[in-house]
Motif scaffolding. Structure first.
Motif, PDB file in Angstrom:
ATOM      1  N   THR A 153      15.485  41.732  11.514  1.00  0.00           N
ATOM      2  CA  THR A 153      15.072  40.874  10.406  1.00  0.00           C
ATOM      3  C   THR A 153      15.923  39.611  10.356  1.00  0.00           C
ATOM      4  O   THR A 153      15.402  38.501  10.151  1.00  0.00           O
ATOM      5  N   VAL A 154      17.238  39.754  10.555  1.00  0.00           N
ATOM      6  CA  VAL A 154      18.116  38.581  10.608  1.00  0.00           C
ATOM      7  C   VAL A 154      17.711  37.685  11.772  1.00  0.00           C
ATOM      8  O   VAL A 154      17.670  36.454  11.645  1.00  0.00           O
ATOM      9  N   ARG A 155      17.409  38.296  12.917  1.00  0.00           N
ATOM     10  CA  ARG A 155      16.985  37.515  14.082  1.00  0.00           C
ATOM     11  C   ARG A 155      15.758  36.670  13.761  1.00  0.00           C
ATOM     12  O   ARG A 155      15.708  35.466  14.068  1.00  0.00           O
ATOM     13  N   ARG A 156      14.777  37.285  13.143  1.00  0.00           N
ATOM     14  CA  ARG A 156      13.547  36.565  12.820  1.00  0.00           C
ATOM     15  C   ARG A 156      13.794  35.461  11.799  1.00  0.00           C
ATOM     16  O   ARG A 156      13.211  34.376  11.895  1.00  0.00           O
ATOM     17  N   THR A 157      14.657  35.732  10.838  1.00  0.00           N
ATOM     18  CA  THR A 157      14.968  34.718   9.829  1.00  0.00           C
ATOM     19  C   THR A 157      15.702  33.534  10.448  1.00  0.00           C
ATOM     20  O   THR A 157      15.362  32.373  10.193  1.00  0.00           O
ATOM     21  N   LEU A 158      16.709  33.820  11.291  1.00  0.00           N
ATOM     22  CA  LEU A 158      17.465  32.738  11.920  1.00  0.00           C
ATOM     23  C   LEU A 158      16.592  31.933  12.888  1.00  0.00           C
ATOM     24  O   LEU A 158      16.818  30.731  13.067  1.00  0.00           O
ATOM     25  N   THR A 159      15.623  32.590  13.493  1.00  0.00           N
ATOM     26  CA  THR A 159      14.696  31.867  14.360  1.00  0.00           C
ATOM     27  C   THR A 159      14.004  30.757  13.576  1.00  0.00           C
ATOM     28  O   THR A 159      13.842  29.628  14.061  1.00  0.00           O
ATOM     29  N   GLN A 160      13.626  31.054  12.360  1.00  0.00           N
ATOM     30  CA  GLN A 160      12.978  30.054  11.508  1.00  0.00           C
ATOM     31  C   GLN A 160      13.951  28.973  11.047  1.00  0.00           C
ATOM     32  O   GLN A 160      13.564  27.814  10.870  1.00  0.00           O
ATOM     33  N   LEU A 161      15.214  29.335  10.860  1.00  0.00           N
ATOM     34  CA  LEU A 161      16.169  28.442  10.205  1.00  0.00           C
ATOM     35  C   LEU A 161      16.972  27.549  11.151  1.00  0.00           C
ATOM     36  O   LEU A 161      17.338  26.435  10.772  1.00  0.00           O
ATOM     37  N   VAL A 162      17.281  28.025  12.364  1.00  0.00           N
ATOM     38  CA  VAL A 162      18.241  27.256  13.175  1.00  0.00           C
ATOM     39  C   VAL A 162      17.781  26.909  14.585  1.00  0.00           C
ATOM     40  O   VAL A 162      18.449  26.101  15.258  1.00  0.00           O
ATOM     41  N   VAL A 163      16.690  27.503  15.078  1.00  0.00           N
ATOM     42  CA  VAL A 163      16.239  27.143  16.427  1.00  0.00           C
ATOM     43  C   VAL A 163      15.874  25.663  16.471  1.00  0.00           C
ATOM     44  O   VAL A 163      15.177  25.153  15.593  1.00  0.00           O
ATOM     45  N   GLY A 164      16.371  24.987  17.494  1.00  0.00           N
ATOM     46  CA  GLY A 164      16.149  23.553  17.649  1.00  0.00           C
ATOM     47  C   GLY A 164      17.273  22.691  17.110  1.00  0.00           C
ATOM     48  O   GLY A 164      17.297  21.473  17.356  1.00  0.00           O
ATOM     49  N   LYS A 165      18.223  23.302  16.407  1.00  0.00           N
ATOM     50  CA  LYS A 165      19.338  22.536  15.849  1.00  0.00           C
ATOM     51  C   LYS A 165      20.468  22.425  16.870  1.00  0.00           C
ATOM     52  O   LYS A 165      20.713  23.338  17.663  1.00  0.00           O
ATOM     53  N   THR A 166      21.173  21.295  16.810  1.00  0.00           N
ATOM     54  CA  THR A 166      22.271  21.017  17.735  1.00  0.00           C
ATOM     55  C   THR A 166      23.609  21.097  17.000  1.00  0.00           C
ATOM     56  O   THR A 166      23.761  20.543  15.904  1.00  0.00           O
ATOM     57  N   ILE A 167      24.558  21.780  17.613  1.00  0.00           N
ATOM     58  CA  ILE A 167      25.869  21.983  17.006  1.00  0.00           C
ATOM     59  C   ILE A 167      26.729  20.730  17.170  1.00  0.00           C
ATOM     60  O   ILE A 167      26.949  20.256  18.283  1.00  0.00           O
ATOM     61  N   GLU A 168      27.211  20.220  16.052  1.00  0.00           N
ATOM     62  CA  GLU A 168      28.082  19.044  16.058  1.00  0.00           C
ATOM     63  C   GLU A 168      29.551  19.442  16.056  1.00  0.00           C
ATOM     64  O   GLU A 168      30.387  18.771  16.663  1.00  0.00           O
ATOM     65  N   ALA A 169      29.854  20.548  15.369  1.00  0.00           N
ATOM     66  CA  ALA A 169      31.245  21.009  15.288  1.00  0.00           C
ATOM     67  C   ALA A 169      31.260  22.483  14.909  1.00  0.00           C
ATOM     68  O   ALA A 169      30.328  22.998  14.303  1.00  0.00           O
ATOM     69  N   VAL A 170      32.341  23.160  15.289  1.00  0.00           N
ATOM     70  CA  VAL A 170      32.539  24.572  14.943  1.00  0.00           C
ATOM     71  C   VAL A 170      33.927  24.721  14.348  1.00  0.00           C
ATOM     72  O   VAL A 170      34.902  24.155  14.844  1.00  0.00           O
ATOM     73  N   GLN A 171      34.018  25.493  13.273  1.00  0.00           N
ATOM     74  CA  GLN A 171      35.309  25.753  12.637  1.00  0.00           C
ATOM     75  C   GLN A 171      35.484  27.262  12.477  1.00  0.00           C
ATOM     76  O   GLN A 171      34.697  27.912  11.801  1.00  0.00           O
TER      77      GLN A 171
END
Length: 280
Positions: A9-27
């Motif tokens: 369920t988390v996988r399916r939700t994150l697919t909708q929310l973050v696929v296609g986004k590019t990471i600018e920074a990680v903390q």
């Protein structure tokens, strides 16, 4: 601990929310979450600039697949992901923040701090731990009755610990093993190698149907589980045996009992799930 339906369920939700986004920074705010590489700064810099192309799953592990690298994430007891505006206040227990170029952030929160993250070059994650020794995926086409029977019939251990062993079958945890065994009318202490072909067929079908129904319901929110949008699962309302100690069995009316099998609290109906086989 989230089991296959919750992680799916988390996988399916994150697919909708973050696929296609590019990471600018990680903390990274809690270094022990990061298991690979052991250099936290390297973890942060190697993810920068990558675009998320897919969210996958292997057992209870999420695979955040990017162009060239893969992040393997295990939620453990209470890990959760959420997407927020970058200017929104960071909540307590947030341990890793992925900032995207569009001004949003993917944040990993974990009250218990047991979650893990491993970073691999693309394609290498399936060849090394923690994914390399995982067993059959119960919702994949390869989870045939024949494959299931071959794995289980060789085990002399009790059937419940056999089903919980992630090297045999992945994604099953305490809740769904109890539910599947109840559906199949199999006592959790029966030796796995002693199950008849008929019982293996019934159990195989019970595992698949239980997991499919749980995924459709968004998983089970027994304690703190929510999906990537903060929504609870609903399958806990359909549980037939788990957590019902002392209540009447919904199939025969006998009181549900709870014992410890393989070190895990186990719910079963002694009238429906006897220690004798179906053919004895």
């Amino acid at each position: 601990m989230p089991e296959l339906p919750e992680v799916e369920t988390v996988r399916r939700t994150l697919t909708q929310l973050v696929v296609g986004k590019t990471i600018e920074a990680v903390q990274v705010l809690l270094p022990r979450i990061i298991q690979r590489p052991d250099d936290i700064r390297r973890f942060e810099t190697e993810l920068t600039g990558h675009t998320i192309t897919e969210i996958g799953r292997r057992g209870k592990f999420l695979r955040i697949i990017m162009d060239g690298v893969v992040l393997v994430s295990h939620l453990r007891m209470e890990g959760r992901y959420g997407v927020y505006p970058a200017d929104e206040q960071v909540e307590k227990h947030t341990h890793v923040i992925f900032t995207f170029t569009d001004g949003t952030q993917l944040r990993y929160k974990d009250v218990r701090q047991f979650g893990t993250m491993h970073l691999f070059a693309g394609g290498e994650e399936l060849k090394e731990k923690p994914l390399s020794k995982l067993g059959l995926e119960p919702l994949d086409g390869d989870f045939t009755l024949e494959a299931f029977s071959q794995v289980i019939s060789r085990r002399t251990t009790k059937i419940k610990p056999a089903l919980l062993n992630q090297e045999y079958i992945v994604g099953l945890g305490n809740i769904y093993v109890d539910e599947a065994l109840f559906r199949a009318k199999i006592h959790p202490e029966r030796p796995a190698s002693g199950l008849t072909p008929e019982e293996l067929e019934v159990l195989h079908a019970a595992i698949v149907s239980t997991l499919e129904e749980a995924v459709a319901a968004g998983g089970s929110s027994i304690k703190s589980y929510v999906n990537g949008q903060g929504e609870m699962g609903m399958f806990q309302h359909s549980l037939q045996i788990y957590g019902r100690k002392g209540e009447e069995c919904r199939r025969c009316g006998h009181p549900v009992e709870k014992s410890v099998v393989g070190g895990r609290g186990t719910h079963y109906c002694p009238a429906c799930q006897t220690l004798a086989s179906l053919t004895s």
